[in-house]
Write a protein that holds these residues in place. Sequence first.
Motif, PDB file in Angstrom:
ATOM      1  N   ARG A 107       0.848  -1.202   0.000  1.00 53.31           N
ATOM      2  CA  ARG A 107       0.000   0.000   0.000  1.00 53.31           C
ATOM      3  C   ARG A 107       0.882   1.251   0.000  1.00 53.31           C
ATOM      4  O   ARG A 107       0.626   2.211   0.717  1.00 53.31           O
ATOM      5  CB  ARG A 107      -0.960  -0.051   1.202  1.00 53.31           C
ATOM      6  CG  ARG A 107      -1.803  -1.353   1.254  1.00 53.31           C
ATOM      7  CD  ARG A 107      -3.279  -1.108   1.395  1.00 53.31           C
ATOM      8  NE  ARG A 107      -3.633  -0.453   2.624  1.00 53.31           N
ATOM      9  CZ  ARG A 107      -3.875  -1.084   3.780  1.00 53.31           C
ATOM     10  NH1 ARG A 107      -3.815  -2.402   3.863  1.00 53.31           N
ATOM     11  NH2 ARG A 107      -4.203  -0.399   4.846  1.00 53.31           N
ATOM     12  N   TYR A 125      -5.414   8.098   7.720  1.00 55.17           N
ATOM     13  CA  TYR A 125      -5.647   6.654   7.570  1.00 55.17           C
ATOM     14  C   TYR A 125      -7.148   6.411   7.422  1.00 55.17           C
ATOM     15  O   TYR A 125      -7.589   5.623   6.587  1.00 55.17           O
ATOM     16  CB  TYR A 125      -5.073   5.958   8.813  1.00 55.17           C
ATOM     17  CG  TYR A 125      -5.153   4.447   8.855  1.00 55.17           C
ATOM     18  CD1 TYR A 125      -4.332   3.657   8.064  1.00 55.17           C
ATOM     19  CD2 TYR A 125      -6.036   3.815   9.725  1.00 55.17           C
ATOM     20  CE1 TYR A 125      -4.391   2.276   8.133  1.00 55.17           C
ATOM     21  CE2 TYR A 125      -6.096   2.433   9.807  1.00 55.17           C
ATOM     22  CZ  TYR A 125      -5.273   1.663   9.010  1.00 55.17           C
ATOM     23  OH  TYR A 125      -5.318   0.298   9.097  1.00 55.17           O
ATOM     24  N   TYR A 184      -7.528 -10.368   5.214  1.00 54.17           N
ATOM     25  CA  TYR A 184      -7.518  -9.608   3.958  1.00 54.17           C
ATOM     26  C   TYR A 184      -8.267 -10.369   2.865  1.00 54.17           C
ATOM     27  O   TYR A 184      -8.143 -10.052   1.687  1.00 54.17           O
ATOM     28  CB  TYR A 184      -6.079  -9.300   3.516  1.00 54.17           C
ATOM     29  CG  TYR A 184      -5.366  -8.310   4.408  1.00 54.17           C
ATOM     30  CD1 TYR A 184      -5.902  -7.045   4.657  1.00 54.17           C
ATOM     31  CD2 TYR A 184      -4.163  -8.640   5.017  1.00 54.17           C
ATOM     32  CE1 TYR A 184      -5.258  -6.142   5.490  1.00 54.17           C
ATOM     33  CE2 TYR A 184      -3.500  -7.742   5.840  1.00 54.17           C
ATOM     34  CZ  TYR A 184      -4.059  -6.489   6.064  1.00 54.17           C
ATOM     35  OH  TYR A 184      -3.415  -5.601   6.883  1.00 54.17           O
ATOM     36  N   HIS A 217     -12.337  -8.243  10.048  1.00 55.46           N
ATOM     37  CA  HIS A 217     -11.317  -7.178   9.989  1.00 55.46           C
ATOM     38  C   HIS A 217     -11.957  -5.901   9.444  1.00 55.46           C
ATOM     39  O   HIS A 217     -11.588  -4.800   9.826  1.00 55.46           O
ATOM     40  CB  HIS A 217     -10.169  -7.646   9.075  1.00 55.46           C
ATOM     41  CG  HIS A 217      -8.888  -6.911   9.259  1.00 55.46           C
ATOM     42  ND1 HIS A 217      -7.803  -7.108   8.434  1.00 55.46           N
ATOM     43  CD2 HIS A 217      -8.492  -5.982  10.160  1.00 55.46           C
ATOM     44  CE1 HIS A 217      -6.800  -6.335   8.832  1.00 55.46           C
ATOM     45  NE2 HIS A 217      -7.191  -5.643   9.871  1.00 55.46           N
ATOM     46  N   GLN A 250      -7.680   1.084  19.174  1.00 54.71           N
ATOM     47  CA  GLN A 250      -6.649   1.694  18.327  1.00 54.71           C
ATOM     48  C   GLN A 250      -6.917   3.197  18.200  1.00 54.71           C
ATOM     49  O   GLN A 250      -6.003   3.999  18.340  1.00 54.71           O
ATOM     50  CB  GLN A 250      -6.610   1.035  16.943  1.00 54.71           C
ATOM     51  CG  GLN A 250      -5.498   1.612  16.060  1.00 54.71           C
ATOM     52  CD  GLN A 250      -5.352   0.913  14.715  1.00 54.71           C
ATOM     53  OE1 GLN A 250      -6.151   0.049  14.359  1.00 54.71           O
ATOM     54  NE2 GLN A 250      -4.336   1.285  13.966  1.00 54.71           N
ATOM     55  N   HIS A 294      -3.293  -3.356  20.590  1.00 58.83           N
ATOM     56  CA  HIS A 294      -3.262  -1.946  20.129  1.00 58.83           C
ATOM     57  C   HIS A 294      -3.222  -1.019  21.347  1.00 58.83           C
ATOM     58  O   HIS A 294      -2.172  -0.538  21.709  1.00 58.83           O
ATOM     59  CB  HIS A 294      -4.422  -1.557  19.191  1.00 58.83           C
ATOM     60  CG  HIS A 294      -4.091  -1.779  17.754  1.00 58.83           C
ATOM     61  ND1 HIS A 294      -3.210  -0.997  17.069  1.00 58.83           N
ATOM     62  CD2 HIS A 294      -4.524  -2.723  16.872  1.00 58.83           C
ATOM     63  CE1 HIS A 294      -3.114  -1.440  15.819  1.00 58.83           C
ATOM     64  NE2 HIS A 294      -3.889  -2.496  15.676  1.00 58.83           N
ATOM     65  N   ASP A 345       2.793  -6.047  14.624  1.00 56.64           N
ATOM     66  CA  ASP A 345       1.614  -5.716  13.808  1.00 56.64           C
ATOM     67  C   ASP A 345       1.958  -5.677  12.313  1.00 56.64           C
ATOM     68  O   ASP A 345       1.211  -5.082  11.530  1.00 56.64           O
ATOM     69  CB  ASP A 345       0.991  -4.373  14.238  1.00 56.64           C
ATOM     70  CG  ASP A 345      -0.444  -4.206  13.749  1.00 56.64           C
ATOM     71  OD1 ASP A 345      -1.080  -5.219  13.429  1.00 56.64           O
ATOM     72  OD2 ASP A 345      -0.915  -3.058  13.680  1.00 56.64           O
ATOM     73  N   SER A 402      -0.779  -0.297   8.203  1.00 52.41           N
ATOM     74  CA  SER A 402      -0.422   0.521   9.370  1.00 52.41           C
ATOM     75  C   SER A 402       0.987   0.256   9.887  1.00 52.41           C
ATOM     76  O   SER A 402       1.489   1.035  10.699  1.00 52.41           O
ATOM     77  CB  SER A 402      -1.438   0.303  10.497  1.00 52.41           C
ATOM     78  OG  SER A 402      -1.287  -0.975  11.067  1.00 52.41           O
TER      79      SER A 402
HETATM   80  O1  NIG Z   1      -3.667  -3.924  13.286  1.00 55.25           O
HETATM   81  N1  NIG Z   1      -6.239  -2.153  12.867  1.00 55.25           N
HETATM   82  C1  NIG Z   1      -6.561  -3.074  12.161  1.00 55.25           C
HETATM   83  N2  NIG Z   1      -5.784  -3.841  11.404  1.00 55.25           N
HETATM   84  C2  NIG Z   1      -4.410  -3.606  11.121  1.00 55.25           C
HETATM   85  C3  NIG Z   1      -4.203  -2.683   9.984  1.00 55.25           C
HETATM   86  C4  NIG Z   1      -4.865  -3.133   8.784  1.00 55.25           C
HETATM   87  C5  NIG Z   1      -4.505  -2.431   7.527  1.00 55.25           C
HETATM   88  O2  NIG Z   1      -4.425  -1.198   7.476  1.00 55.25           O
HETATM   89  O3  NIG Z   1      -4.295  -3.165   6.572  1.00 55.25           O
HETATM   90  C6  NIG Z   1      -3.693  -3.149  12.357  1.00 55.25           C
HETATM   91  O4  NIG Z   1      -3.178  -2.023  12.437  1.00 55.25           O
END
Ligand code: NIG
Length: 412
Positions: free
Chosen positions: A87, A100, A150, A183, A251, A271, A322, A327
């Motif tokens: 990304r 974000y 995903y 997710h 988060q 988080h 993570d 992220s």
């Molecule tokens: O742990 N916060 C949720 N999921 C992931 C990020 C996912 C993404 O942006 O692809 C995390 O930061």
Amino acid sequence: MITLIKNIKELLQVRETSVSKVSGAEMAVLPTLKNAFLILKDNLIEDFGSMDNLPEIKADKVIDATGRIVLPSWCDSHTHIVYAGNREQEFVDRINGFSYEEIANRGGGILNSAKKLNETSEEEIYEQSKLRLEEVMHLGTGAVEIKSGYGLTVEGELKMLRVIKKLSQNYPISIKATFLGAHAFPLNYKDNKAGYIDEIITKMLPEIAHNKLADYVDVFCETGYFSVEETEQIMEAGIKFGLEPKIHVNQFNSIGGIQAGIKFKALSVDHLEVITAEDIEALKNTDTMPVALPSCSYFLSIPYTPAREMIKAGLPLALATDFNPGSTPSGNMNFVVATACIKMKMTPEEAINAATINGAYAMGISETHGSITKGKKANLILTKPITSYYQIPYAFGSNLIESVFIEGEILA
Ligand code: NIG
Ligand code: FE
């Protein structure tokens, strides 16, 4: 096969008797042994002690660790290593001022990765993911948890979990698999959230349980993602299928996800960038491990988990990467430990405890990983010559690792 590592300047995280985790005040102490030996037998730690008491043994291999430190491998209890593509464009968009959240709201973010994943073959996802796994192994990670999340379709989620399974079959590192179908809501269920949750519960979970594709169930409990009620519904269903919860909470907002996790005996709540006094209170005297992800805070420029407040309250804390495309595109536990010290004001002792024994707890493997204890896995980091273990967080941009042992063998 017997390996003797002798003249170790300092052996870290030495525990005569196995502990499952260390909490609050205990984290300040990192038990070590100076001028030590360590004996590995096949894939396990056989013995250790002071060089003064080195027993007479016939070793197949002798390593002189003069000036070097040995510690247990990092236990990274939270990653999303399996994904397709990257990304990078969103990264540049964020530099140019988009948040974000804004990027996610216009169809980027997790949905962007889901689109790429569903368009990519299982073989190709495996090839891309194995490179990341190999990279983190060389960075000293000896056990890792990997999530799905995903796919967001029955086929996509199963595909991800099969890739995780194949990685665990083909690599000597310990891997735990977590099902994170919850997710994000896929586009076609945007106006039918109950429909997607039904898909998770009636289609994904039974198939995953039947094929033994996951150890844990995860939910992204957050405003705009899964509500506390929906999180509870999914945890409850996961538990029925034998999956222990381990969830993403707090988060961006504190909405009660921690309390929900505790209610369903989550192994960890991860988080915690935004956490209230009530959240800290709720975590006291529970078996749920709080997990901080400082390289996510670093990459997104969001608050760091308030480690000092939590430790002061007596709570244990684990640290994980993570590693994911959105992220935190980094799986470097050395950087995580350094960032925890630099930005969260954890001491080196606390950070190393959090990245080894408490990380092992947060992925259910502290009986076999996370400390130098007889009978545990011989998964180790041997540093280059260094002055003290303070260097690990202090020299935050250097690679201080000379070699990595996994199951008693040096990683080539
Ligand atoms: O742990 N916060 C949720 N999921 C992931 C990020 C996912 C993404 O942006 O692809 C995390 O930061
Ligand atoms: Fe995550």
